[in-house]
Enzyme design. Structure first.
Site, PDB file in Angstrom:
ATOM      1  CB  CYS A 209      20.102  45.122  -1.000  1.00  0.00           C
ATOM      2  SG  CYS A 209      19.530  44.780  -2.686  1.00  0.00           S
TER       3      CYS A 209
ATOM      4  NE  ARG B 279      24.182  45.212  -1.302  1.00  0.00           N
ATOM      5  CZ  ARG B 279      25.091  45.196  -0.338  1.00  0.00           C
ATOM      6  NH1 ARG B 279      25.913  46.225  -0.213  1.00  0.00           N
ATOM      7  NH2 ARG B 279      25.200  44.160   0.476  1.00  0.00           N
TER       8      ARG B 279
ATOM      9  CD1 TRP C 237      14.324  40.481  -9.476  1.00  0.00           C
ATOM     10  CD2 TRP C 237      15.042  42.338 -10.506  1.00  0.00           C
ATOM     11  NE1 TRP C 237      15.660  40.308  -9.763  1.00  0.00           N
ATOM     12  CE2 TRP C 237      16.121  41.432 -10.401  1.00  0.00           C
ATOM     13  CE3 TRP C 237      15.260  43.575 -11.134  1.00  0.00           C
ATOM     14  CZ2 TRP C 237      17.395  41.724 -10.881  1.00  0.00           C
ATOM     15  CZ3 TRP C 237      16.533  43.856 -11.602  1.00  0.00           C
ATOM     16  CH2 TRP C 237      17.582  42.939 -11.487  1.00  0.00           C
TER      17      TRP C 237
ATOM     18  CD  GLU D 109      12.477  40.145  -1.432  1.00  0.00           C
ATOM     19  OE1 GLU D 109      12.691  40.208  -2.660  1.00  0.00           O
ATOM     20  OE2 GLU D 109      12.329  41.151  -0.710  1.00  0.00           O
TER      21      GLU D 109
HETATM   22  N1  ARG Z   1      10.910  41.724   1.521  1.00  0.00           N
HETATM   23  C1  ARG Z   1      10.029  42.774   1.130  1.00  0.00           C
HETATM   24  C2  ARG Z   1       8.696  42.205   0.673  1.00  0.00           C
HETATM   25  O1  ARG Z   1       8.486  41.050   0.717  1.00  0.00           O
HETATM   26  C3  ARG Z   1      10.616  43.625   0.021  1.00  0.00           C
HETATM   27  C4  ARG Z   1      12.003  44.193   0.266  1.00  0.00           C
HETATM   28  C5  ARG Z   1      12.696  44.640  -1.004  1.00  0.00           C
HETATM   29  N2  ARG Z   1      12.856  43.548  -1.925  1.00  0.00           N
HETATM   30  C6  ARG Z   1      13.362  43.644  -3.166  1.00  0.00           C
HETATM   31  N3  ARG Z   1      13.416  42.553  -3.887  1.00  0.00           N
HETATM   32  N4  ARG Z   1      13.799  44.777  -3.645  1.00  0.00           N
HETATM   33  O2  ARG Z   1       7.833  42.864   0.198  1.00  0.00           O
END
Ligand code: ARG
Length: 397
Positions: A81, A84, A260, A265
């Site tokens: 992560c 953090r 968030w 991602e």
């Molecule tokens: N990468 C994942 C997704 O696209 C989520 C993982 C957790 N991500 C976060 N920002 N807490 O759905």
């Protein structure tokens, strides 16, 4: 899952839910809790108490304060992560007393509205809050409640007659299983999957999330009007639902948590990966890029436009998101801050470095300590499989 040659996939964990709590792990956790929180008071009486409980019953109970701090430590120890820096701000909802899938479901809805507020059209901006809901711990040797879904909010995937997929290809099998269990989706590209909640008493039950619990952001581009017509959207809250929270030797198999989003991602993985929404060819066409040869770097250019659209659209909707440059700087600030406390930060370079412009971010240019610390969030082999297929292994009835 597509196998990528040479890619180091961290092996899933094999967990034996019949073994009693390890007193050494309990002790290590309690000592850390008390050392980092002087107001917890002296640790010795608590250790004596816990040792006796484990000897008598095979397990012990966390106090609310231990549970809260333990969940925060699990976040702090999550080596994949990048977000953090804010580990201390986690909101911990203690749901250990809850039984029954209907109760669990209503508290999962509450989790989502706690994280993102109620989703209503025209709502003023509300920031996303990091939240974890901790349900009952596993009692050694007894069956436990769990959620099959990888995340609380995910989109269905449907294989069409001509072999294409509508929706998220990652969840085609999971979607088929939900259909076999009686669920019917609309068959569109962004249908929110039902939650499959399994309890020892009731077996698996499916629940559709109400609209007000699912905040979504329609995607548009700051300059190209045609982008909105692609009809893309994404959910605001990434909430991992199938990892086991392990604190001081106690296992919480049902402990969904969210932060968030970092834009990449969505823009560089969920929408871009060839085995996910695979949108780069579509976006390249929209922007009139030359896709006839790689050297035009049409993929890279399209990728940047998708990521701009994601960040711009979330900002416009007032939904919290961050870009990878900012989040990288924050992560290094976290590393620095932890080092001031004499702590090393476990980190997995292959996950910390963003999937676009890696070398432009400061997190790229260094190595990290790779340590597997506890407390932590662990992905069990069975949970991984269940999250993908929606079908339990035949060994567990
Ligand atoms: N990468 C994942 C997704 O696209 C989520 C993982 C957790 N991500 C976060 N920002 N807490 O759905």
């Amino acid at each position: 899952m597509t196998a990528v040659p040479g890619y180091r996939q961290q092996p899933p964990v094999e967990w034996d839910p019949t073994t009693p709590v390890d007193p050494a792990e309990a002790e290590e956790f309690l000592r850390r809790c008390h050392a980092e929180n002087p107001h917890f008071g002296p640790v010795e009486p608590r250790l004596a108490d816990v040792r006796a409980r484990i000897a008598a019953t095979g397990t012990y109970d966390h106090t609310p304060a231990e549970l809260t701090y333990g969940a925060k430590l699990a976040w702090r120890n999550s080596s994949r992560c990048i977000g953090r820096l804010y580990w201390q701000s986690l909101t911990v909802l203690d749901r250990r007393h809850v039984r029954g899938s209907a109760q669990i479901f209503s508290l999962l809805v509450q989790h989502l509205t706690t994280a993102a507020g109620e989703a209503r059209p025209g709502r003023a901006a509300v920031p996303i809050r990091p939240v974890i809901s901790v349900f009952a711990p596993a009692v050694p040797g007894r069956p436990y409640a769990r959620i099959w879904n990888e995340q609380l909010i995910r989109y269905a995937g449907y294989r069409t007659g001509d072999g294409r997929v509508v929706g998220d290809p990652r969840y085609v099998e999971f979607t088929e299983s939900m259909r076999d269990l009686g669920w019917r989706g609309k068959g569109e590209a962004f249908d929110v999957l039902p939650l499959a909640i399994e309890t020892p008493e009731e077996g698996v039950r499916l629940y559709d999330l109400p609209e007000h619990a699912v905040l979504e952001v329609p995607l548009a581009h700051p300059e190209h009007d045609g982008f909105a017509e692609l009809g893309l959207r994404w959910h605001a809250v990434p909430a991992i639902a199938n990892m086991r929270l392990s604190i001081g030797g106690i296992d919480y198999p049902l402990a969904p948590f969210n932060g968030w989003y970092m834009g990449t991602e969505i823009g560089a993985r969920n929408l871009a990966d060839a085995d996910r929404y695979n949108l780069l060819p579509v976006v390249a066409r929209l922007f009139g890029l030359d896709t006839s040869h790689e050297e035009s770097l049409w993929r890279d250019r399209a990728l940047v436009e998708v990521n701009r659209a994601v960040l711009w659209s979330f900002d416009r909707a007032g939904v919290r998101i961050s870009d990878h440059h900012t989040e990288s700087r924050r992560f290094l600030k976290h590393v620095e801050r932890e080092e001031r406390y004499g702590r090393r930060v476990p980190a997995d370079w292959t996950w910390i470095v963003p999937p676009v412009s890696g070398g432009l971010t400061p997190v790229f240019h260094r190595y990290y300590d790779e340590m597997d610390l506890r407390p932590n969030f662990l992905l069990d082999a069975e949970a991984l499989e269940l999250g993908r297929t929606g079908r339990p292994a035949p060994t567990r009835e």
